[in-house]
Design an enzyme around this catalytic site. Structure first.
Site, PDB file in Angstrom:
ATOM      1  N   LYS A  28       0.750  -1.326   0.011  1.00  0.00           N
ATOM      2  CA  LYS A  28       0.128   0.044   0.070  1.00  0.00           C
ATOM      3  C   LYS A  28       0.901   1.139  -0.018  1.00  0.00           C
ATOM      4  O   LYS A  28       2.192   1.374   0.460  1.00  0.00           O
ATOM      5  CB  LYS A  28      -0.993  -0.016   1.159  1.00  0.00           C
ATOM      6  CG  LYS A  28      -1.947  -1.203   1.204  1.00  0.00           C
ATOM      7  CD  LYS A  28      -2.841  -1.128   2.373  1.00  0.00           C
ATOM      8  CE  LYS A  28      -4.028  -2.241   2.296  1.00  0.00           C
ATOM      9  NZ  LYS A  28      -5.040  -2.121   3.504  1.00  0.00           N
ATOM     10  N   TYR A  86     -12.433  -1.929  -3.331  1.00  0.00           N
ATOM     11  CA  TYR A  86     -12.941  -2.181  -1.939  1.00  0.00           C
ATOM     12  C   TYR A  86     -14.310  -2.105  -2.032  1.00  0.00           C
ATOM     13  O   TYR A  86     -15.123  -1.719  -0.995  1.00  0.00           O
ATOM     14  CB  TYR A  86     -12.307  -1.198  -1.220  1.00  0.00           C
ATOM     15  CG  TYR A  86     -10.830  -1.598  -0.784  1.00  0.00           C
ATOM     16  CD1 TYR A  86     -10.819  -2.709   0.182  1.00  0.00           C
ATOM     17  CD2 TYR A  86      -9.805  -0.766  -1.231  1.00  0.00           C
ATOM     18  CE1 TYR A  86      -9.264  -2.935   0.526  1.00  0.00           C
ATOM     19  CE2 TYR A  86      -8.533  -1.094  -0.575  1.00  0.00           C
ATOM     20  CZ  TYR A  86      -8.303  -2.015   0.111  1.00  0.00           C
ATOM     21  OH  TYR A  86      -7.131  -2.643   0.508  1.00  0.00           O
ATOM     22  N   ASN A 113      -1.986   0.384   6.579  1.00  0.00           N
ATOM     23  CA  ASN A 113      -1.421  -0.934   7.246  1.00  0.00           C
ATOM     24  C   ASN A 113      -0.570  -1.717   6.343  1.00  0.00           C
ATOM     25  O   ASN A 113      -0.386  -2.859   6.186  1.00  0.00           O
ATOM     26  CB  ASN A 113      -2.724  -1.724   7.815  1.00  0.00           C
ATOM     27  CG  ASN A 113      -3.499  -2.241   6.862  1.00  0.00           C
ATOM     28  OD1 ASN A 113      -3.447  -1.687   5.624  1.00  0.00           O
ATOM     29  ND2 ASN A 113      -4.851  -2.857   7.157  1.00  0.00           N
ATOM     30  N   HIS A 167      -2.127  -5.331   1.543  1.00  0.00           N
ATOM     31  CA  HIS A 167      -3.423  -6.144   1.433  1.00  0.00           C
ATOM     32  C   HIS A 167      -3.164  -7.472   1.229  1.00  0.00           C
ATOM     33  O   HIS A 167      -2.178  -8.147   0.742  1.00  0.00           O
ATOM     34  CB  HIS A 167      -4.356  -5.648   0.259  1.00  0.00           C
ATOM     35  CG  HIS A 167      -5.426  -6.412   0.082  1.00  0.00           C
ATOM     36  ND1 HIS A 167      -6.673  -6.247   0.374  1.00  0.00           N
ATOM     37  CD2 HIS A 167      -5.480  -7.484  -1.139  1.00  0.00           C
ATOM     38  CE1 HIS A 167      -7.324  -7.125   0.011  1.00  0.00           C
ATOM     39  NE2 HIS A 167      -6.944  -7.886  -0.905  1.00  0.00           N
ATOM     40  N   GLU A 191      -9.693 -10.722  -7.376  1.00  0.00           N
ATOM     41  CA  GLU A 191      -8.952  -9.389  -7.173  1.00  0.00           C
ATOM     42  C   GLU A 191      -7.680  -9.534  -8.258  1.00  0.00           C
ATOM     43  O   GLU A 191      -7.310  -8.414  -8.757  1.00  0.00           O
ATOM     44  CB  GLU A 191      -8.174  -9.435  -5.807  1.00  0.00           C
ATOM     45  CG  GLU A 191      -9.464  -8.974  -4.716  1.00  0.00           C
ATOM     46  CD  GLU A 191      -9.128  -9.187  -3.077  1.00  0.00           C
ATOM     47  OE1 GLU A 191      -9.996  -8.825  -2.230  1.00  0.00           O
ATOM     48  OE2 GLU A 191      -7.725  -9.875  -2.863  1.00  0.00           O
TER      49      GLU A 191
END
Ligand code: UDP
Ligand code: MG
Length: 139
Positions: A11, A51, A114, A117, A128
């Site tokens: 990320k 998302y 964070n 993913h 995905e």
């Protein structure tokens, strides 16, 4: 039967902090091989599509804003029991609750930023992966 593929993103916070290399090293060291990979920046609309399942959650706006704030690395990984083993390697969503030695414990800045993913099921790993990669880009 459990599948052998999962999908990951490094990320924007982890890219910004120059942690692409250390995170990929942990992924390889844990026994995952890379089937596909790209470095790119999502638009807010694309982050919103990715998302979509979280559309009704209070953090959706902030999450899509954040995920489009800078470049990411997207990759398809393979290993036996990939989805569960990768979730174990990355640790809990909230880095303060992540186990020692996990990617999120080592590199995440917050519950939103964070670091990585990881897919939560074989079915979502496939969805995905297909969102980011054509068959010509998967090896
Ligand atoms: N997230 C957030 N606040 C929360 C929960 C999640 O900002 O309270 C963000 C965080 O970046 C997380 C993503 O939304 O990784 C997707 O949430 P999910 O519950 O699917 O966590 P994950 O599967 O990534 O551990
Ligand atoms: Mg999830």
């Amino acid at each position: 039967m459990t599948g052998n593929k999962t999908f990951t993103m490094i990320k924007p916070d982890a890219v910004e902090a120059n942690n692409i290399g250390p995170i990929l090293a942990m992924i390889n060291k844990a026994g995952f091989k890379i089937l596909a990979m790209k470095y790119m920046r999502l638009t807010k609309e694309q982050a919103g599509m990715f998302y979509e399942v979280h559309k009704e959650r209070p953090f959706y706006g902030e999450l899509t804003e954040y995920m489009s704030s800078g470049p990411i690395v997207a990759a398809v990984l393979t290993k036996d029991n990939a989805v569960a083993d990768y979730r174990k390697l990355i640790g809990a969503t909230d880095p303060t609750k992540a186990d020692e030695g996990t990617i999120r414990k080592l590199f995440a800045k917050s519950i939103a930023a964070n670091a990585v993913h990881g897919s939560d099921s074989d079915e979502n790993a496939e969805i995905e992966s297909n969102f980011f990669f054509s068959s010509l880009e998967r090896f």
